[in-house]
Design an enzyme around this catalytic site. Structure first.
Site, PDB file in Angstrom:
ATOM      1  NE  ARG A  73     -14.808   8.716  14.541  1.00 55.95           N
ATOM      2  CZ  ARG A  73     -13.932   9.646  15.336  1.00 55.95           C
ATOM      3  NH1 ARG A  73     -14.564   9.963  16.583  1.00 55.95           N
ATOM      4  NH2 ARG A  73     -13.372  10.495  14.926  1.00 55.95           N
ATOM      5  CD  GLU A  82     -17.644  15.326  -2.018  1.00 58.07           C
ATOM      6  OE1 GLU A  82     -16.861  14.660  -1.093  1.00 58.07           O
ATOM      7  OE2 GLU A  82     -17.762  15.308  -3.219  1.00 58.07           O
ATOM      8  N   PRO A  83     -20.602  17.297   3.226  1.00 56.68           N
ATOM      9  CG  PRO A  83     -22.319  18.386   4.262  1.00 56.68           C
ATOM     10  CD  PRO A  83     -21.396  18.270   2.906  1.00 56.68           C
ATOM     11  CE1 TYR A  86      -9.230   6.932  11.703  1.00 55.41           C
ATOM     12  CE2 TYR A  86     -11.098   6.778  12.880  1.00 55.41           C
ATOM     13  CZ  TYR A  86     -10.447   6.765  11.573  1.00 55.41           C
ATOM     14  OH  TYR A  86     -11.001   6.176  10.489  1.00 55.41           O
ATOM     15  CB  CYS A  93      -9.537 -11.658  22.595  1.00 56.59           C
ATOM     16  SG  CYS A  93     -10.868 -12.635  23.456  1.00 56.59           S
ATOM     17  N   GLY A 101     -15.538  17.448   5.450  1.00 54.88           N
ATOM     18  CA  GLY A 101     -14.353  17.899   6.328  1.00 54.88           C
ATOM     19  C   GLY A 101     -14.458  18.338   7.592  1.00 54.88           C
ATOM     20  CE1 TYR A 132     -16.859   8.558   7.726  1.00 49.79           C
ATOM     21  CE2 TYR A 132     -16.971  10.505   9.252  1.00 49.79           C
ATOM     22  CZ  TYR A 132     -16.827  10.048   8.041  1.00 49.79           C
ATOM     23  OH  TYR A 132     -16.825  10.771   6.827  1.00 49.79           O
TER      24      TYR A 132
END
Ligand code: LLP
Length: 393
Positions: free
Chosen positions: A289, A250-251, A293, A320, A218, A348
């Site tokens: 992304r 857990e990076p 987001y 499209c 995170g 990501y």
């Protein structure tokens, strides 16, 4: 680009190593394992780079597990997260000997127990608790609130631990928590840790020993002008609270995000009275992304172009969909044929890419010192439907 074509992801081996080592070294002598979150970028060359410097891995599927093994990673340095592990995935993870299952529900605990029993073995487990803290990040990547699907309500965890403790096929090891992604302040992590430590104390009182705390991933990175977490200060603040207990992190993004860029080419320039559109060869299927987001990626010209058209450009792809943009309102001097780099695209980026609009997925390259290596070939048109068939009649 002359060698590999466009669009393209490019990663820096040096930056990946440096970012992982920053976490690892911040722990000093404190017992720890930095488990890189494979979902951020699962290219074998990335995983292999990290395996070679001793990384553990946070996996969420058998696919990710097999990638780690194929890349030379060790199963006993893998933690297995995810809300819906299948029977097959659990069986395989037990067979290869993963370090720990991060269990997200009572029914998952039952499933793991049953499979461990059928294999006549013990499954190492942590319960993922949901500490109900606000990570102050985008709602789609916030996971630690009661309204999210992740983990077990922290108030219900004691019962589950008791059940696990009483089972001869489960081996209680740790406590797990992950509150969200792209978090740029330390305080939500410390709030979550305080809640987790209260639970550890209660567990100890009931004779249940916790030997590691998995505090998830995170840690946010700089995409634009945000200030983010100083990793050393964040790790030290956690160590100060936990005593001697081992910490697992857990990076994902913080290891690979700033170590990768996405290269795209300007195909056409199109201006009307209100907007200047640079139509590029990269699209939302390659880098989701921005559309998904509304995420910001800095755009830099690969070569300065002083003869281009200076304007505030929207970078839009060939797909499209009106939502197919990679950047909006960027002051750039552009000509047709220019190459642009979307920065901080190592996390990501490729892993969330798809074949939407029947577009082959792009190539990936890793730079290692003054060498560059193709680490994933560009898909071909034939790759798009090689495993499809038509029905007769
Ligand atoms: N551990 C667990 C259990 C996770 O769910 C995640 C990310 C991580 C670790 C790694 O988090 P990181 O250190 O990368 O923040 N696609 C989104 C991000 C989704 C994150 C999902 N879980 C994006 O592009 O921003």
């Amino acid at each position: 680009m002359a060698v590999y074509g466009s669009p393209l992801y490019v990663y820096s081996r040096h930056d990946i190593e440096r970012n992982w080592l920053e976490f690892d070294q911040a722990f000093g002598q404190h017992p720890h394992l930095v488990c890189y979150a494979v979902k951020a970028n699962s290219n074998l060359a990335v995983l292999n780079t990290l395996a070679k410097i001793g990384s553990g891995f946070d996996i969420v599927s058998q696919g990710e597990l097999e990638r780690v093994l194929a890349a030379g990673g060790q199963a006993n340095r893998c933690v297995f997260s995810g809300v819906a592990k299948t029977k097959q995935e659990i069986k395989r993870a037990l067979e290869v000997g993963v370090r720990c299952f991060n269990v997200e529900s009572a029914s998952e605990l039952d499933r793991i127990e049953a499979i461990a029993k059928s294999l006549n073995t013990q499954a190492p487990i942590s319960i993922r608790v949901n500490p109900n803290v606000d990570a102050k990040t985008h709602p789609y990547i916030s996971t630690g609130l009661k309204e999210n699907k992740f983990g077990v309500d922290i108030d219900d965890a004691m019962d589950l631990y008791q059940r696990a403790q009483d089972s001869e096929y489960l081996n209680v090891q740790g406590l797990d928590c992950h509150i969200g992604s792209q978090i740029t302040e330390v305080s939500p992590f410390l709030d979550a840790l305080d809640k987790v430590l209260t639970l550890v104390e209660q567990l100890n009182k009931n004779g249940i020993e916790i030997t590691h705390l998995d505090l998830g991933g995170g840690v946010g990175i700089v995409y634009d002008d945000e200030r983010t977490i100083d990793i050393k200060a964040y790790v030290e603040a956690m160590i100060a609270k936990v005593g001697n207990i081992e910490i697992i992190l857990e990076p994902g993004r913080a290891v690979v995000g700033n170590a990768g860029i996405f290269i795209t080419k300007v195909e056409f320039l199109k201006q009307n009275s209100e907007h200047s559109f640079a139509i590029i060869d990269g699209a939302m299927n390659d880098l989701l992304r921005p559309s998904f987001y509304n995420a910001y990626h800095q755009v830099l010209p690969v070569n300065e172009n002083s003869n281009g058209i200076q304007a505030s450009w929207d970078l839009v792809g060939p797909i499209c969909e009106t939502g197919d943009f990679l950047a909006k309102d960027r002051d750039l001097s552009l000509s047709q044929g220019d190459y642009l780099a979307l920065m901080s695209a190592g996390a990501y980026g490729f892993t969330m890419s798809s074949n939407y609009n029947s577009r082959p997925r792009v190539a990936e390259v890793m730079v290692d010192g003054d060498q560059h290596h193709l680490v994933r070939e560009r898909e071909t048109i034939q790759d798009l439907f090689y495993n499809e068939s038509i029905i007769n009649g």
